[in-house]
Design a protein around this motif. Structure first.
Motif, short mmCIF file in Angstrom:
data_model
loop_
_atom_site.label_atom_id
_atom_site.label_comp_id
_atom_site.label_asym_id
_atom_site.label_seq_id
_atom_site.Cartn_x
_atom_site.Cartn_y
_atom_site.Cartn_z
N PRO A 18 57.11 46.04 31.94
CA PRO A 18 57.65 47.36 32.41
C PRO A 18 56.98 48.37 31.41
O PRO A 18 57.28 49.62 31.26
N THR A 19 58.00 48.27 29.50
CA THR A 19 58.12 48.94 28.77
C THR A 19 56.14 48.67 28.09
O THR A 19 56.04 47.49 27.77
N THR A 20 56.19 50.11 26.89
CA THR A 20 54.80 49.57 26.24
C THR A 20 56.30 48.16 25.17
O THR A 20 54.36 47.45 24.24
N SER A 21 56.87 48.68 24.55
CA SER A 21 57.13 47.91 23.25
C SER A 21 57.44 46.12 24.25
O SER A 21 56.69 44.75 23.21
N ASP A 22 57.55 46.13 25.41
CA ASP A 22 57.65 44.52 25.91
C ASP A 22 56.42 44.22 26.23
O ASP A 22 56.15 43.08 25.50
N ARG A 23 55.12 45.00 26.17
CA ARG A 23 53.51 44.37 26.43
C ARG A 23 54.16 43.71 24.34
O ARG A 23 52.55 42.55 24.45
N LEU A 25 56.03 42.68 22.31
CA LEU A 25 56.16 41.29 21.62
C LEU A 25 55.95 40.41 22.70
O LEU A 25 55.61 39.55 21.71
N ALA A 26 55.13 40.94 23.64
CA ALA A 26 54.67 39.58 24.07
C ALA A 26 52.82 39.19 23.88
O ALA A 26 52.73 37.96 23.88
N SER A 27 52.27 40.57 23.99
CA SER A 27 51.65 39.78 22.70
C SER A 27 51.71 39.23 20.93
O SER A 27 50.51 38.62 20.86
N ARG A 28 52.56 39.65 20.56
CA ARG A 28 52.55 38.91 19.39
C ARG A 28 53.64 37.79 19.58
O ARG A 28 52.85 36.76 18.46
N GLU A 29 54.26 37.35 20.75
CA GLU A 29 54.88 36.19 20.75
C GLU A 29 53.45 35.15 21.22
O GLU A 29 53.10 34.09 20.99
N GLN A 61 44.16 38.19 25.99
CA GLN A 61 43.81 39.56 26.71
C GLN A 61 43.93 40.31 27.63
O GLN A 61 43.95 41.64 27.12
N LYS A 62 44.74 39.93 28.61
CA LYS A 62 44.74 40.74 29.53
C LYS A 62 45.75 42.07 29.56
O LYS A 62 45.90 43.02 29.59
N ILE A 63 46.88 41.23 28.79
CA ILE A 63 48.36 42.07 27.79
C ILE A 63 47.70 43.28 26.86
O ILE A 63 47.84 44.97 26.90
N GLU A 64 46.84 43.01 25.71
CA GLU A 64 45.96 43.99 25.20
C GLU A 64 45.47 44.69 25.54
O GLU A 64 45.59 46.42 25.98
N LYS A 65 44.58 44.20 26.95
CA LYS A 65 43.81 45.59 28.00
C LYS A 65 44.74 46.78 27.83
O LYS A 65 44.64 47.70 28.56
N ARG A 66 45.85 46.07 28.43
CA ARG A 66 46.91 47.38 29.66
C ARG A 66 47.37 47.79 28.32
O ARG A 66 47.83 49.10 28.86
N LEU A 67 47.44 47.68 27.08
CA LEU A 67 47.99 48.12 26.51
C LEU A 67 47.39 49.22 26.38
O LEU A 67 47.52 50.59 25.52
N LYS A 68 46.18 48.93 26.01
CA LYS A 68 45.04 49.88 25.44
C LYS A 68 44.86 51.06 26.26
O LYS A 68 44.48 52.43 26.06
N GLY A 69 45.14 50.77 27.89
CA GLY A 69 44.51 51.95 28.97
C GLY A 69 43.43 52.07 29.75
O GLY A 69 42.46 51.50 28.50
N LYS A 70 43.67 52.89 30.12
CA LYS A 70 41.98 53.64 30.88
C LYS A 70 41.73 54.35 29.67
O LYS A 70 41.84 55.23 28.95
#
Length: 75
Positions: A18-23, A25-29, A61-70
């Motif tokens: 739900p939050t950017t910080s969660d994304r 952390l997930a990307s780093r993990e 890659q899906k997580i990072e795509k969501r991080l970058k946004g549209k």
């Protein structure tokens, strides 16, 4: 192998961040799991490790795509 179990658990985890910080952390993990599995793969050349790394990379890659946004549209 505890590392493989962690990787499979991460892969099967729901992708609800739900939050950017969660994304982040997930990307780093995911990155740390991929790098650790790669070190083992270098020694063993086990094909199942490569398959796990590929699936984790796709999820990362899906997580990072969501991080970058549209992307912004040029007007």
């Amino acid at each position: 192998m505890d590392l493989i179990d962690k990787a499979i658990e991460f892969e099967n985890r729901k992708m609800r961040f739900p939050t950017t910080s969660d994304r982040i952390l997930a990307s780093r993990e995911a990155k740390s799991l991929i790098l650790a599995l790669n070190e083992i793969y270098k020694e063993t050349k086990d094909a199942t490790l490569m398959d796990i790394m590929k699936r984790l990379t796709a999820k990362k890659q899906k997580i990072e795509k969501r991080l970058k946004g549209k992307p912004l549209t040029a007007a």
